[in-house]
Design a protein around this motif. Structure first.
Motif, PDB file in Angstrom:
ATOM      1  N   UNK A 103      20.041 -59.108  26.040  1.00 37.22           N
ATOM      2  CA  UNK A 103      19.970 -59.205  27.501  1.00 37.22           C
ATOM      3  C   UNK A 103      19.062 -58.131  28.079  1.00 37.22           C
ATOM      4  N   UNK A 104      19.270 -56.870  27.651  1.00 34.46           N
ATOM      5  CA  UNK A 104      18.475 -55.781  28.225  1.00 34.46           C
ATOM      6  C   UNK A 104      17.022 -55.843  27.771  1.00 34.46           C
ATOM      7  N   UNK A 105      16.781 -56.295  26.558  1.00 32.86           N
ATOM      8  CA  UNK A 105      15.396 -56.469  26.106  1.00 32.86           C
ATOM      9  C   UNK A 105      14.701 -57.546  26.940  1.00 32.86           C
ATOM     10  N   UNK A 106      15.418 -58.626  27.230  1.00 36.00           N
ATOM     11  CA  UNK A 106      14.861 -59.690  28.061  1.00 36.00           C
ATOM     12  C   UNK A 106      14.650 -59.203  29.493  1.00 36.00           C
ATOM     13  N   UNK A 107      15.560 -58.371  29.975  1.00 35.80           N
ATOM     14  CA  UNK A 107      15.416 -57.800  31.314  1.00 35.80           C
ATOM     15  C   UNK A 107      14.125 -56.994  31.415  1.00 35.80           C
ATOM     16  N   UNK A 108      13.847 -56.199  30.394  1.00 37.88           N
ATOM     17  CA  UNK A 108      12.625 -55.393  30.389  1.00 37.88           C
ATOM     18  C   UNK A 108      11.396 -56.300  30.474  1.00 37.88           C
ATOM     19  N   UNK A 109      11.381 -57.359  29.689  1.00 37.05           N
ATOM     20  CA  UNK A 109      10.208 -58.237  29.656  1.00 37.05           C
ATOM     21  C   UNK A 109      10.116 -59.165  30.864  1.00 37.05           C
ATOM     22  N   UNK A 110      11.244 -59.675  31.305  1.00 42.19           N
ATOM     23  CA  UNK A 110      11.223 -60.695  32.359  1.00 42.19           C
ATOM     24  C   UNK A 110      11.236 -60.121  33.775  1.00 42.19           C
ATOM     25  N   UNK A 111      11.825 -58.947  33.941  1.00 43.62           N
ATOM     26  CA  UNK A 111      11.954 -58.359  35.277  1.00 43.62           C
ATOM     27  C   UNK A 111      11.122 -57.082  35.438  1.00 43.62           C
ATOM     28  N   UNK A 112      11.356 -56.118  34.550  1.00 46.93           N
ATOM     29  CA  UNK A 112      10.694 -54.820  34.716  1.00 46.93           C
ATOM     30  C   UNK A 112       9.182 -54.922  34.556  1.00 46.93           C
ATOM     31  N   UNK A 113       8.732 -55.582  33.508  1.00 46.20           N
ATOM     32  CA  UNK A 113       7.291 -55.703  33.275  1.00 46.20           C
ATOM     33  C   UNK A 113       6.588 -56.367  34.448  1.00 46.20           C
ATOM     34  N   UNK A 139      16.708 -48.413  38.228  1.00 47.50           N
ATOM     35  CA  UNK A 139      18.069 -47.976  38.555  1.00 47.50           C
ATOM     36  C   UNK A 139      19.104 -48.765  37.755  1.00 47.50           C
ATOM     37  N   UNK A 140      18.848 -50.053  37.549  1.00 52.03           N
ATOM     38  CA  UNK A 140      19.754 -50.860  36.736  1.00 52.03           C
ATOM     39  C   UNK A 140      19.773 -50.370  35.283  1.00 52.03           C
ATOM     40  N   UNK A 141      18.611 -49.990  34.768  1.00 52.28           N
ATOM     41  CA  UNK A 141      18.544 -49.448  33.413  1.00 52.28           C
ATOM     42  C   UNK A 141      19.262 -48.109  33.333  1.00 52.28           C
ATOM     43  N   UNK A 155      21.903 -44.029  23.150  1.00 52.93           N
ATOM     44  CA  UNK A 155      20.892 -45.056  23.385  1.00 52.93           C
ATOM     45  C   UNK A 155      21.563 -46.299  23.970  1.00 52.93           C
ATOM     46  N   UNK A 156      20.812 -47.362  24.155  1.00 48.93           N
ATOM     47  CA  UNK A 156      21.368 -48.579  24.731  1.00 48.93           C
ATOM     48  C   UNK A 156      22.398 -49.181  23.775  1.00 48.93           C
ATOM     49  N   UNK A 157      23.643 -48.901  24.001  1.00 46.44           N
ATOM     50  CA  UNK A 157      24.709 -49.515  23.223  1.00 46.44           C
ATOM     51  C   UNK A 157      24.902 -48.971  21.831  1.00 46.44           C
ATOM     52  N   UNK A 158      24.306 -47.818  21.508  1.00 43.72           N
ATOM     53  CA  UNK A 158      24.474 -47.301  20.160  1.00 43.72           C
ATOM     54  C   UNK A 158      24.117 -45.831  20.034  1.00 43.72           C
ATOM     55  N   UNK A 159      24.403 -45.274  18.866  1.00 45.35           N
ATOM     56  CA  UNK A 159      24.093 -43.863  18.616  1.00 45.35           C
ATOM     57  C   UNK A 159      22.698 -43.712  18.024  1.00 45.35           C
ATOM     58  N   UNK A 161      18.525 -45.617  17.785  1.00 47.40           N
ATOM     59  CA  UNK A 161      17.583 -46.512  18.453  1.00 47.40           C
ATOM     60  C   UNK A 161      17.839 -47.955  18.017  1.00 47.40           C
ATOM     61  N   UNK A 162      17.870 -48.847  18.988  1.00 49.51           N
ATOM     62  CA  UNK A 162      18.088 -50.253  18.684  1.00 49.51           C
ATOM     63  C   UNK A 162      17.095 -51.154  19.400  1.00 49.51           C
ATOM     64  N   UNK A 163      17.434 -52.411  19.474  1.00 48.69           N
ATOM     65  CA  UNK A 163      16.557 -53.463  19.986  1.00 48.69           C
ATOM     66  C   UNK A 163      16.090 -53.193  21.414  1.00 48.69           C
ATOM     67  N   UNK A 164      17.029 -52.911  22.306  1.00 47.68           N
ATOM     68  CA  UNK A 164      16.673 -52.677  23.706  1.00 47.68           C
ATOM     69  C   UNK A 164      15.875 -51.388  23.868  1.00 47.68           C
ATOM     70  N   UNK A 165      16.191 -50.370  23.066  1.00 48.88           N
ATOM     71  CA  UNK A 165      15.445 -49.111  23.127  1.00 48.88           C
ATOM     72  C   UNK A 165      13.974 -49.333  22.764  1.00 48.88           C
ATOM     73  N   UNK A 166      13.744 -50.153  21.745  1.00 45.90           N
ATOM     74  CA  UNK A 166      12.376 -50.447  21.323  1.00 45.90           C
ATOM     75  C   UNK A 166      11.641 -51.214  22.424  1.00 45.90           C
ATOM     76  N   UNK A 167      12.337 -52.158  23.063  1.00 43.80           N
ATOM     77  CA  UNK A 167      11.723 -52.948  24.131  1.00 43.80           C
ATOM     78  C   UNK A 167      11.205 -52.057  25.251  1.00 43.80           C
TER      79      UNK A 167
END
Length: 234
Positions: A103-113, A139-141, A155-159, A161-167
């Motif tokens: 969801x957060x990776x998609x948010x970065x690409x679909x909204x933030x970018x 602010x949402x991030x 990090x995003x949901x973990x200790x 780096x994960x998928x959303x962090x890379x995005x």
């Protein structure tokens, strides 16, 4: 140029200034996967690029044993699933946590970018609207990272780096360049303390520091893009 093993033919086609190529390079480094990097020309795209990605004609293009994968976050997921026995897991195993990361990776690409691109190419009221949308998105991030930190995660949901962090992390140098070129503040340390702390943590990881693109070259590229679009608007 990093070497690839005899067993696995792994190639990455791209250019070093691209934030999307940066995402893939971070994923490959985290997994410890050797590969051959083939640098393309952003202004004069190669036949290999045009043939490998005939739909969008964009980098990155990932080639694994002759199989072609395009789009940065699709490539990152492919890397995670193909080399699933190599730590770390970029996507969580838990279905709910996995869905949140996507969801957060998609948010970065679909909204933030979309909003930060509007800041770069827009003028007047259009640019101001894009600035406001970007601030709301950041602010949402920040709030997502605050919630994650309450669970003891850096990090995003973990200790790790994960998928959303890379995005998001792949875009950091470009975001800073856009702020400088447009004389705007999109990431406010006072309003977004969790996001700014995350940026510092992410950027200071040795593996990441060695991959993030040269800020000077990115600034040159972003300045050129800004000049092109503002000139076209006159």
């Amino acid at each position: 140029m990093e070497a690839c093993t005899e067993e696995e033919q792994v190639k990455l086609l791209g250019w070093l200034r691209s934030p999307f190529v940066t995402r893939v390079r971070i994923a490959l480094a985290l997994k410890g996967i050797q590969y051959q990097f083939i640098e393309d020309d952003a202004e004069n795209k190669s036949q290999l690029l045009l043939q490998s990605n005939p739909v969008h004609k964009k980098v990155p293009v990932f080639i694994h044993n002759g199989k072609i994968v395009c789009e940065s976050m699709i490539i990152v997921q492919y890397i995670d699933e193909t080399w699933d026995t190599k730590a770390p897991n970029l996507l969580p195993k838990d279905p709910y946590d996995r869905a949140i990361a996507r969801f957060w990776a998609a948010f970065v690409d679909d909204k933030l970018l979309l909003s930060i691109w509007g800041v770069l190419v827009g003028q007047g009221e259009k640019q101001q609207k894009a600035v406001e949308e970007s601030l709301a998105n950041f602010l949402l991030l920040d709030d997502a990272l605050r919630a994650s930190s309450c669970s003891g995660n850096a990090y995003f949901g973990g200790v790790e780096i994960g998928f959303a962090d890379i995005a998001l992390g792949g875009l950091l140098v470009t975001i800073k360049a856009i702020q400088k070129v447009t004389n705007t503040v999109l990431v406010d340390p006072q309003k977004m303390p969790h996001l700014c702390a995350w940026i510092d943590r992410f950027s200071e990881i040795d593996l990441v520091k060695g991959i993030l693109p040269d800020p000077v070259k990115v600034l040159e590229r972003v300045s050129s893009q800004r000049a092109k679009f503002t000139s076209a608007g006159n």
